[in-house]
Design an enzyme around this catalytic site. Sequence first.
Site, PDB file in Angstrom:
ATOM      1  N   CYS A 218       0.817  -1.218   0.000  1.00 46.39           N
ATOM      2  CA  CYS A 218       0.000   0.000   0.000  1.00 46.39           C
ATOM      3  C   CYS A 218       0.850   1.267   0.000  1.00 46.39           C
ATOM      4  CB  CYS A 218      -0.955  -0.001   1.194  1.00 46.39           C
ATOM      5  SG  CYS A 218      -0.144  -0.105   2.784  1.00 46.39           S
TER       6      CYS A 218
ATOM      7  N   ASP B 282       2.355   2.667   2.342  1.00 46.60           N
ATOM      8  CA  ASP B 282       2.368   3.408   3.607  1.00 46.60           C
ATOM      9  C   ASP B 282       3.803   3.413   4.124  1.00 46.60           C
ATOM     10  OD1 ASP B 282      -0.301   3.638   3.333  1.00 46.60           O
ATOM     11  OD2 ASP B 282      -0.849   2.616   5.189  1.00 46.60           O
TER      12      ASP B 282
ATOM     13  N   CYS C 116      -2.612   5.455   5.371  1.00 45.86           N
ATOM     14  CA  CYS C 116      -3.969   5.360   5.888  1.00 45.86           C
ATOM     15  C   CYS C 116      -4.012   5.625   7.394  1.00 45.86           C
ATOM     16  CB  CYS C 116      -4.571   4.017   5.527  1.00 45.86           C
ATOM     17  SG  CYS C 116      -3.761   2.655   6.333  1.00 45.86           S
TER      18      CYS C 116
ATOM     19  N   CYS D 162      -0.672  -2.622   9.778  1.00 50.19           N
ATOM     20  CA  CYS D 162      -0.095  -1.315  10.129  1.00 50.19           C
ATOM     21  C   CYS D 162       0.746  -1.413  11.393  1.00 50.19           C
ATOM     22  CB  CYS D 162      -1.200  -0.290  10.356  1.00 50.19           C
ATOM     23  SG  CYS D 162      -2.172  -0.005   8.881  1.00 50.19           S
TER      24      CYS D 162
END
Lengths: 118, 404
Positions: A33, A35, A58, A102
Amino acid sequence: MYSPQIAEHIANPRNVGELENPSGIGDVTNEVCLDRIRLTVRIEDERLTDARVKASGCPPTIAAASVLTELIIGRSLRELDSLTRKDIAGALGHLPPAKAHCTALAIDALRAAVGFKR
Amino acid sequence: MKVYLDNSATTAMAAEVIEAMLPYFSDEMGNAQSVHSFGQRAKAAVEKARREVAALINAPPAEIVFVSGGTEADNLAVRGIAEAHRDYGRHIITTKIEHPAVLATCESLEGAGYRVTYLPVSRGGLVSIRDVRKAISDDTILISVMLANNETGTIQPIEEIAGVVAEARARGLDHLHFHTDAVQAIGKISVDVNRLGVDLLSLSGHKIHGPKGIGALYVRKGTRLTKLLHGGHHERDRRAGTENVPGIVGLGKAAELARTQLDERIKRMRKLRDYLEQQMISRFPDVRVNGDGQQRVPNVSNVTFGGIDGESLLIALDLKGIAVSTGSACASGSLEPSHVLQALGLMRDEVRGSLRFSLGAYTTQQEIDYAVSVLSQTVARLREMIPADETESVEAVAESQSKP
């Protein structure tokens, strides 16, 4: 959808920035993603005395980066070695299952900054 | 302060609408099919609402079918035409940026042996007339193109497409029908079914300060349409089921307000939307407006903030009482980024940083001022958090865009 803790960290992220002459840098990216968390730390006498973080992505990633600094500043390296993604998840309250990765990114940033080999 | 800037998702009911509906929950509870006076009063209220909805789109009242909302209206239009005309053709033309109510119905029909052409759109989100003309074949029975897009507010050239439909019919394609989903256009622009030249048009109550759970499908007289719901001859045999009298009355009132206040609402929303956009652009020069800047409804602004995740921004704004929406991948549990913004050709990062502001008829200047002020602080704070080289790349993008 997201816990109040996550929303609060997004609205008021802790310890944002970058330390000058840090003892260690952990700059990690989730290749799926994209991130990213960049953590700089100061280590003195086997203890993490200060940390600053930057992050993009995010909400759970930003919240995990922010809460990470709260969990690590002032801790001994031994304490940090036993810090896991569960501790991050616990501090953030509920995390949607699809977002659990995450917390791994935050732990990866810490390990890279402190130099733990895993 | 609470600022609701997600009126494309749903709106608050107007006070007049609530007031009009209230008697029909209790004293005026009649079933509009009943012969007694309770039933006849309910029937009269339904027919009054039908005249109001018809007046809003310049249609004869007899051509309005009340349904449960925009989704049912789209399902009834697409499936109803497809099934009624299957012996004459099984080809449908639509676009890549339709609402899921149209797209998913088309996909389901593909499974049942129909052929569907999904037309692309330009960077501004507009369908090309040439593409429509080229897509029509001898077995095309339906063209469904939305009037205004729900994410960008872009207004499609429906009148021109109707011209292409007329040409095709003149060549003998008697079974070709033209449907438009006008859910996001009603109450934001003037809508006239004759000027547009459509055979079917979907609209919804809760997008125009009316109630949820009610909508209407305009069906031009003489159009053969297969029913979705069986069990009675309600709505001129187009849709079975006891009429949702309070909902219909509410839709009627909302339609009346949308018609009589249209000019005033357009002026107000456009002024505030343009102000909001100018303020964002002056504070963050790299902000990009998604969709066609001119051909769009007056209440929507879809923008991309480079380098920021739209959902992170959304959550930070929500904590300050401001409600918006995003086409970001992770939003609302969906891992798929907006199909609309992807169809516009936006890069993954641009979709990710997108935010939709949608104003309502009652949005105020104070609300926009508050939103601008919170947004400025929030975007700045989230940008401060971006690790260094990403910030540089955002600036590089902004610089390259400003070059002629």
